[in-house]
Design a protein around this motif. Structure first.
Motif, mmCIF file in Angstrom:
data_model
loop_
_atom_site.group_PDB
_atom_site.id
_atom_site.type_symbol
_atom_site.label_atom_id
_atom_site.label_comp_id
_atom_site.label_asym_id
_atom_site.label_seq_id
_atom_site.Cartn_x
_atom_site.Cartn_y
_atom_site.Cartn_z
ATOM 1 N N ALA A 124 18.178 157.094 57.352
ATOM 2 C CA ALA A 124 18.088 156.495 58.697
ATOM 3 C C ALA A 124 18.108 157.581 59.759
ATOM 4 N N ALA A 125 18.953 158.615 59.568
ATOM 5 C CA ALA A 125 19.028 159.704 60.553
ATOM 6 C C ALA A 125 17.697 160.443 60.604
ATOM 7 N N GLU A 185 14.771 159.192 59.978
ATOM 8 C CA GLU A 185 13.761 158.375 60.677
ATOM 9 C C GLU A 185 13.938 158.458 62.186
ATOM 10 N N LYS A 186 15.225 158.584 62.624
ATOM 11 C CA LYS A 186 15.490 158.626 64.077
ATOM 12 C C LYS A 186 15.188 160.000 64.673
#
Ligand SMILES: N[C@@H](CCC(=O)N[C@@H](CS)C(=O)NCC(=O)O)C(=O)O
Length: 297
Positions: A288-289, A291-292
């Motif tokens: 997730a990190a 992707e951000k």
């Protein structure tokens, strides 16, 4: 569905779907594939098709323990089988496990791939293949296998019996909950008495018996299964508590329980495992990190 108290079984049972219980969408009275779907194959000798449930965790803990012992041949790809989506009924999966349940293993290290299904059979297969975590002396081996098969025979009463009627059935049926709560507490007492005598289930050494029992009864003892810790007063089984805590601290167990896991903290979920480094780089929080993060300049 009829009112439980007035139900009179018909002469011949017929499939009335859905029955409203959890898993109603996947449960069927027939076996076999529902759709064509090949399984993916990775680069390692062992291909595991599984999910991070207690039966799945047994195998990923075993593989991580074997790797920790230095058995490089235990390198594996762990692919996710989403049983809620019916992946276990795909033709490729059914070819490896005609029973359509995770975990299933394909050993591609020899000239002809070998399939293994049933978590207890997989643990024995791996223990024998690598000569680890299963004693060879007759008495110790018999004790280890007795506890391994105890788990395979007992857990369906815990999961399919107690867990189903306490947590998942559409109505709370006192008779069923009472019957299976009694059996579950009896099983915990069996373990507690054994663990009052010996450090591990097979004796002095940690074996595949502990690896099989821990994901079920260790989790139950910590209140992590079916939200039933208080109901079953699990704290009273203090030898089970001691054993559970000791196993939970093993590095291989910490890793194994993360593989194919779909719930809990994102940092504890490694949906698929294809390399040892995945534990550091591919858990859900890291993905997730990534992707951000802004794209590199
Ligand atoms: N006795 C089997 C039980 C396996 C089992 O019940 N797996 C469950 C998840 S823990 C499953 O795949 N359920 C899917 C279904 O029933 O359709 C084993 O130990 O391998």
């Amino acid at each position: 569905m009829t009112d439980d108290t007035n139900y009179v079984p018909p002469k011949v049972w017929t499939w009335q779907k859905p029955n409203g219980g959890r898993f109603a969408s996947t449960n069927r009275p027939v076996a076999g594939a529902t759709h064509d779907k090949e399984l993916p194959v990775g680069r390692h000798p062992l291909q595991l098709y599984s999910l991070g449930t207690p039966n799945g965790v047994k195998v990923t803990v075993m593989l991580e323990e074997l790797l920790a012992l230095g058995h490089g041949g235990a390198e594996y790809d762990a692919w996710l089988i989403r049983i809620g989506d019916g992946d276990q009924f795909g033709s490729g999966f059914v070819a490896i496990n005609p029973n359509s349940k995770i975990p299933a293993l394909l050993d591609r290290s020899g000239p002809t791939p070998i399939r293994v299904f049933e978590s207890g059979a997989i643990l024995m297969y791996l223990a024998e293949k690598f000569g680890a975590l299963l004693p060879t002396a007759p008495a110790a081996r018999a004790e280890c296998l007795s506890w391994l098969f105890w788990q395979m025979g007992s857990a369906p009463y815990l999961g399919g019996g107690f867990g189903h009627f306490y947590a998942y059935a559409p109505t709370k049926i006192e008779y069923a909950i009472d019957r299976f709560a009694m059996e579950t507490k009896r099983q915990l007492d069996v373990l507690d008495r054994r663990l009052a005598e010996t450090e591990y289930l097979g004796g002095a050494d940690y074996t595949i018996a502990d690896i099989a029992v821990w994901p079920w009864y260790g989790a139950l003892a910590k209140g992590l299964l079916y939200g039933a810790g208080e109901f079953l007063d699990v704290g009273e089984y203090r030898h089970v508590q001691r054993w559970t805590d000791a196993i939970a601290q093993r590095p291989a167990v910490r890793r194994g329980r993360m593989v194919n896991r779909l719930s809990g903290e994102p940092a504890s979920q490694l949906h698929e495992r294809h390399d040892a480094s995945d534990f550091d780089t591919r858990t859900q929080d890291k993905l997730a990190a990534g992707e951000k993060a802004p794209p590199p300049a």
